[in-house]
Design a protein around this motif. Structure first.
Motif, mmCIF file in Angstrom:
data_model
loop_
_atom_site.group_PDB
_atom_site.id
_atom_site.type_symbol
_atom_site.label_atom_id
_atom_site.label_comp_id
_atom_site.label_asym_id
_atom_site.label_seq_id
_atom_site.Cartn_x
_atom_site.Cartn_y
_atom_site.Cartn_z
ATOM 1 N N ASN A 150 1.810 6.439 -7.116
ATOM 2 C CA ASN A 150 0.422 7.297 -7.352
ATOM 3 C C ASN A 150 0.855 8.880 -7.328
ATOM 4 O OD1 ASN A 150 -1.172 5.471 -8.328
ATOM 5 N ND2 ASN A 150 -2.194 5.195 -6.386
ATOM 6 N N GLN A 151 1.883 9.019 -6.533
ATOM 7 C CA GLN A 151 2.624 10.258 -6.480
ATOM 8 C C GLN A 151 1.364 11.178 -5.749
ATOM 9 O OE1 GLN A 151 4.239 11.347 -9.756
ATOM 10 N NE2 GLN A 151 5.950 10.237 -9.798
ATOM 11 N N ASN A 152 0.669 10.683 -5.058
ATOM 12 C CA ASN A 152 -0.616 11.517 -4.287
ATOM 13 C C ASN A 152 -0.746 10.935 -3.191
ATOM 14 O OD1 ASN A 152 -2.989 12.814 -3.867
ATOM 15 N ND2 ASN A 152 -4.039 12.473 -5.586
ATOM 16 N N GLU A 153 -0.243 11.591 -1.931
ATOM 17 C CA GLU A 153 -0.420 11.057 -0.723
ATOM 18 C C GLU A 153 -1.987 11.281 -0.180
ATOM 19 O OE1 GLU A 153 2.807 11.825 1.771
ATOM 20 O OE2 GLU A 153 4.201 11.445 0.674
ATOM 21 N N THR A 154 -2.627 12.064 -0.651
ATOM 22 C CA THR A 154 -4.125 12.380 -0.042
ATOM 23 C C THR A 154 -5.033 11.307 -0.772
ATOM 24 O OG1 THR A 154 -4.382 14.032 -2.065
ATOM 25 C CG2 THR A 154 -3.430 14.843 -0.069
ATOM 26 N N GLN A 155 -4.710 10.778 -1.925
ATOM 27 C CA GLN A 155 -5.488 9.686 -2.303
ATOM 28 C C GLN A 155 -5.758 8.529 -1.502
ATOM 29 O OE1 GLN A 155 -4.636 8.540 -6.566
ATOM 30 N NE2 GLN A 155 -6.248 7.149 -6.618
ATOM 31 N N PRO A 156 -6.887 8.136 -1.136
ATOM 32 C CA PRO A 156 -6.679 6.817 -0.299
ATOM 33 C C PRO A 156 -6.392 5.747 -0.943
ATOM 34 C CG PRO A 156 -9.155 7.478 -0.550
ATOM 35 C CD PRO A 156 -8.060 8.682 -1.310
ATOM 36 N N VAL A 157 -5.804 4.870 -0.157
ATOM 37 C CA VAL A 157 -5.508 3.482 -0.644
ATOM 38 C C VAL A 157 -6.206 2.363 0.175
ATOM 39 C CG1 VAL A 157 -3.392 3.983 -1.836
ATOM 40 C CG2 VAL A 157 -3.183 3.386 0.496
ATOM 41 N N GLN A 183 1.022 3.936 -3.010
ATOM 42 C CA GLN A 183 0.624 5.396 -2.859
ATOM 43 C C GLN A 183 1.730 6.221 -3.152
ATOM 44 O OE1 GLN A 183 0.685 6.679 1.450
ATOM 45 N NE2 GLN A 183 -1.407 7.632 1.011
ATOM 46 N N LYS A 184 3.222 5.606 -3.076
ATOM 47 C CA LYS A 184 4.404 6.645 -3.692
ATOM 48 C C LYS A 184 4.180 6.420 -5.139
ATOM 49 C CE LYS A 184 7.101 5.875 0.306
ATOM 50 N NZ LYS A 184 7.553 7.265 0.727
ATOM 51 N N LEU A 241 0.858 -1.252 0.034
ATOM 52 C CA LEU A 241 0.080 -0.054 -0.026
ATOM 53 C C LEU A 241 0.760 1.321 -0.055
ATOM 54 C CD1 LEU A 241 -2.795 -0.981 2.615
ATOM 55 C CD2 LEU A 241 -3.284 -0.616 0.059
ATOM 56 N N ILE A 242 2.002 1.248 0.689
ATOM 57 C CA ILE A 242 2.924 2.328 0.692
ATOM 58 C C ILE A 242 3.600 2.535 -0.653
ATOM 59 C CG2 ILE A 242 5.072 3.197 2.001
ATOM 60 C CD1 ILE A 242 3.884 1.949 4.262
#
Length: 60
Positions: free
Chosen positions: A46-53, A43-44, A39-40
């Motif tokens: 996707n380059q968008n830490e505000t988008q939920p995973v 998220q990295k 998941l981490i």
């Protein structure tokens, strides 16, 4: 892992949409650790830490 199609070809992945983790030998403790790591990574990528995973661990 299911991802979008990359413009760079088949070897380069696009943004990950879905990551599935299987718990080996019904060991959910290790499965959760692997799920968290993926998941981490997703998220990295996707380059968008505000988008939920979201993640789930299963034994199939």
């Amino acid at each position: 892992m299911i991802s979008t199609k990359s413009e760079l070809g088949k070897i380069i992945l696009g943004l990950p949409l879905l990551v599935v983790v299987e718990a080996k030998q019904n060991n959910f403790i290790e499965g959760w650790g692997q799920c968290l790591a993926e998941l981490i990574a997703a998220q990295k990528m996707n380059q968008n830490e505000t988008q939920p995973v979201y993640g789930i661990v299963t034994d199939g």
